[in-house]
Structure formats: C-alpha cells, structure tokens
Write an enzyme that holds these catalytic residues in place. Structure first.
Site, short mmCIF file in Angstrom:
data_model
loop_
_atom_site.label_atom_id
_atom_site.label_comp_id
_atom_site.label_asym_id
_atom_site.label_seq_id
_atom_site.Cartn_x
_atom_site.Cartn_y
_atom_site.Cartn_z
N ASP A 7 -14.99 3.34 7.63
CA ASP A 7 -13.92 4.20 7.14
C ASP A 7 -14.37 5.01 5.95
O ASP A 7 -14.05 6.19 5.82
CB ASP A 7 -12.68 3.37 6.76
CG ASP A 7 -11.63 4.28 6.14
OD1 ASP A 7 -11.15 5.17 6.86
OD2 ASP A 7 -11.35 4.15 4.93
N HIS B 32 0.85 -1.19 0.00
CA HIS B 32 0.00 0.00 0.00
C HIS B 32 0.89 1.24 0.00
O HIS B 32 1.84 1.33 0.78
CB HIS B 32 -0.91 0.03 1.24
CG HIS B 32 -1.76 1.26 1.27
ND1 HIS B 32 -2.94 1.38 0.56
CD2 HIS B 32 -1.58 2.45 1.89
CE1 HIS B 32 -3.45 2.58 0.75
NE2 HIS B 32 -2.64 3.25 1.55
N SER C 79 -7.32 4.32 9.23
CA SER C 79 -8.09 4.27 7.99
C SER C 79 -7.44 3.30 7.00
O SER C 79 -8.10 2.41 6.45
CB SER C 79 -8.16 5.69 7.40
OG SER C 79 -8.57 5.67 6.07
N1 URA Z 1 -5.68 7.04 2.62
C1 URA Z 1 -6.64 6.43 3.33
O1 URA Z 1 -7.14 5.38 2.93
N2 URA Z 1 -7.04 7.01 4.47
C2 URA Z 1 -6.52 8.15 4.95
O2 URA Z 1 -6.92 8.61 5.99
C3 URA Z 1 -5.52 8.77 4.19
C4 URA Z 1 -5.12 8.18 3.04
#
Ligand code: URA
Length: 435
Positions: A165, A86, A187
């Site tokens: 989220d 990620h 998140s």
């Molecule tokens: N990407 C996400 O998925 N969440 C965040 O809070 C910031 C970047």
C-alpha cells in the site's frame, strides 16, 4: 503460490471492464511490491481500476494481497480488548487526541498507528509533536508496555505493515488515481486489518474538506470498508460526518493540541465534543462496553488523567508550553450578517500555506502555524470583527493564505441566525455489511 501472469493482459482485462481473478490480484500485488512489475504498468492498472472499478470480491482479494505483502500484528496476548478508530481525514480533525485517552480510561486498549499530514489535512503525529518531548517512534516493547499500562498509544505505523500500500499510495498520488472508492477502501483497511485490531470505528468525512464531497459517495466508501472489516473478522462500524467546515475552532498542530486539552478539561467546541463522544461510544460498544457516560468522563477529569499518562508514556510533558507563532494576522468580516459558509478546504489549504502542513512527505512543518476560527457557520457577525486569526513563523506566507481564503466565506445579512449551522456533525451511520 500463484502462477505468473503477463501484466499487459491484466491491464487489458481491467481496461475492458473484466473482473480480475484471485490469482491475478495476488500476483500483481506481490510482483509490484518486489519490483517485478514497474510503476508505469501499475499506474496503467490503477487508472483502469479508477475508471472501471473493482467489485466486492476483487476489492477483498486486493486488500488481502496488500495485507500479505507485509507483517500482521496481533494483540491476542495483550490481556485487554482493542478498539481502534480511523478517520479518512479532514480539516481541524484533532479527534484522536481527546478520543484515545477517553476510551482507554475504560480499560480497553487503543492502538493508534497514525500518519503525518500531507496536503491540506493535518496528521495526528505532527499535532502531538508540538508537545515538548513527545515522540512517535516507539520500539515494539515500548508500544506494548504503553498499551498494557496507559492503554492509549499514538505512534507511527511501521514500514512493515502493508508495504504494497505504501508503494501504491505514493504512485496513486502522482497519477490522479487516489479518489477511487475500491482503492481508498482497500488502502485504509489493509493497514487497519494488518494492525491486528479486534474492532474498528471509521469516521468517514463528507464535504469540501474531505475526499468524499457528497453523502452518496461517502456512504459507498463507508459500506466498502465495513464489508472489508466484516469479511476479515474485525467488528467495524462507520460514521459519516460533516467536513464542509473545519471541525472545532482551530486548525494547525499546536493550536489543535490546545483545543483538545480544553475538551479533555470538560470544555471545548460543541462539534468536537459531540464527535469525540459519538466515536467513543461506538468504540466502547464494539469492545463490549455499552451505555458509557463518556461526557461525564470528560467533565470529571478521568479522561484528562488518561491523556496526561499517555503523553508522559511517550516522553512528553503534559504541562510543557506549546509553541506560539511569531506572527499573526486577522481576517475581518466584510459585512454584518450571519456567517453561512466557511469552507473547510480553503481553510485547510490556507493553514497548510501558513506552514502547518507539508507538500512533500520529507518537508518540515511549523508546529505553531495554523488558523483560529472566531465564528462558525450559523453565527451572527459584525463588519470589521475578526473571523479568523492566521498564525505563522514566516510572515511572507500571509499573502497566499489570504488569497486562498478569498471566496471561502459567505456572510448573508438577510438570513436568520443559525442558518448554515450543521445540526449534528454526524450525518449517518453504517453498522452492517452491505450484503
Ligand atoms: N488514506 C489512505 O490510507 N489511503 C487512501 O487511499 C486514502 C486515504
């Protein structure tokens, strides 16, 4: 089952710097997801968290509660190890495109649930959609079949993963509460843990084009995410990587696909190759494959074969012509000297203004829009030489893009060659939980 709380008390506790209890956190996230707590109260709590923070235990509970708000996937029956990556998002960050097929060519599965671009950072799905026929919306059966076969799949994250989220991120976006380390960490990690990967390599970007502008903040974010992964039983490593200038020499959807294919053919810009290889080694090591000669796989065509199979498995034509913008304009060097700065944020925003990105999530993107970089920091340039080529289908956008780039480029006649060139794109690494 948790009891019920008064949201005003919860907000007040955090506003006054107190810790939230496990039950309060579980209740807040559940009640907000179900609509029993409204946006105005959640916005107040998000701001209190932004100002007061969450400690490690609170962040872990907050993450768990967001995971529990939706489905949790599992790849236990896949018959292959899974290893995921990620990135916190950057300008010209096309690394998933060469990386996923490269890693999958070793027989491990890379389930990449990706997003679309919002604001100045591009989205992997938008980039891949510039390939004729390619589609992101796979059924569960297609997703699993592609993972078993090709090994690498890039598709849209379903609405059922961490729905809390999704709702909270949209609220943070409009209440100036995005850039809070515990809220970003929870998140990202809630989605990654819910996705069911066994191992995760994080690419935490640092610099003007990233969420985290300095190394200390990026290290703190990376540490928080490594802790969350570790606590959830996901082997997690974070690399801290430079985002002061765009990655590679292209920014924009189809332009970035073209550059990724160059990397898969054994060429491409040095920084893109370096980061692809570093991340691949980390992802493979976490899946139990040490000392892989990943560079050789880019040269000998095996990563390319894997890419072609990955594109075909999602309906795309790997030989299909990529879209080309109807209009281009150059940005010229104003003097002789060494390019000492080419600001990532300005290039990202200019590319977005040319049509490569979207301001609201329902906006369309121009697949061919973007920016080509003809020089990178550290390189010598001559007055009048093209530094950038701007691409768009709608030429009325050029003026705003040029305006955005004013002040984003420094050329110094006195500096020796190489000044301003980042030595390595990897600035640091966090492999162990922080405590
Ligand atoms: N990407 C996400 O998925 N969440 C965040 O809070 C910031 C970047």
């Amino acid at each position: 089952m948790v009891g019920s709380f008064d949201m005003v008390d919860v907000i007040r506790s955090k506003r006054d710097g107190e810790r939230l209890t496990d039950d309060q956190i579980a209740w807040v996230i559940d009640a907000y997801t179900r609509g029993d707590v409204g946006d105005e109260q959640m916005a107040a709590l998000a701001m209190a968290i932004f100002l007061r923070g969450l400690d490690r235990t609170e962040t872990a509970r907050w993450t768990e509660a967001m995971i529990d708000s939706g489905e949790r996937m599992s790849f236990a029956d896949l018959g292959k190890r899974t290893t995921d990556k990620h990135s916190t998002g950057g300008v010209g960050d096309k690394i998933t495109l060469p990386l996923a097929p490269l890693v999958a060519s070793y027989g491990v599965a890379v389930p990449q649930l990706s997003g679309r671009g919002l604001g100045h950072t591009g989205g992997t799905l938008d980039k891949l959609e510039s390939i004729p026929g390619w589609r992101a919306d796979l059924s569960n059966e297609e997703f699993l079949a592609a993972l078993r076969g090709v090994g690498a799949v890039v598709c849209a994250a379903g609405a059922s993963l961490a729905p809390a989220d999704r709702k909270l991120y949209a609220l943070r976006d409009v209440t100036a509460t995005v850039d809070s380390i515990p809220l970003i960490a929870s998140s990202i990690m809630s989605k990654k843990i819910a996705e069911g990967t066994q191992a995760l390599t994080l690419d935490v970007k640092v610099g003007s084009g990233a969420f985290m502008k300095d190394l200390d903040a990026a290290r703190e974010l990376a540490g928080a995410m490594v802790d969350l992964g570790h606590d959830a039983g996901v082997r997690t490593v974070a690399l801290l990587t430079d985002m002061s200038t765009p990655l590679g020499r292209t920014v924009g959807n189809a332009l970035e696909v073209r550059e990724s294919v160059e990397v898969l053919a054994g060429g491409g810009p040095a920084d893109v190759v370096e980061l692809t290889c570093e991340l691949a080694r980390s992802m493979l090591a976490l899946a139990g494959i040490e000392d892989a000669d990943v560079q050789e796989r880019l040269r000998d065509g095996r990563a390319m074969d894997s890419w072609r199979a990955m594109v075909r498995a999602q309906g795309g034509d790997p030989d299909g012509a990529l879209p080309v913008a109807a209009h281009t304009q150059d940005v010229l060097a104003e003097s002789d000297g060494v390019l000492t700065r080419l600001d990532a944020l300005a290039v990202g925003v200019a590319s977005w203004r040319l049509g490569a990105g979207r301001a609201r999530k329902e906006d369309p993107v121009q697949l061919a829009a973007g920016i080509e970089l003809h020089a990178k920091p550290g390189e010598r340039v001559r007055a009048g030489q093209p530094l950038l080529t701007l691409h768009t289908d709608t030429p009325e956008r050029f003026d705003r893009a040029h305006a955005t780039l004013a002040g984003a480029i420094d050329i110094d006649p006195e500096t020796p060659d190489g000044t301003g060139a980042p030595g390595s794109v990897v600035l640091g690494r966090i492999e162990q939980p922080t405590g």
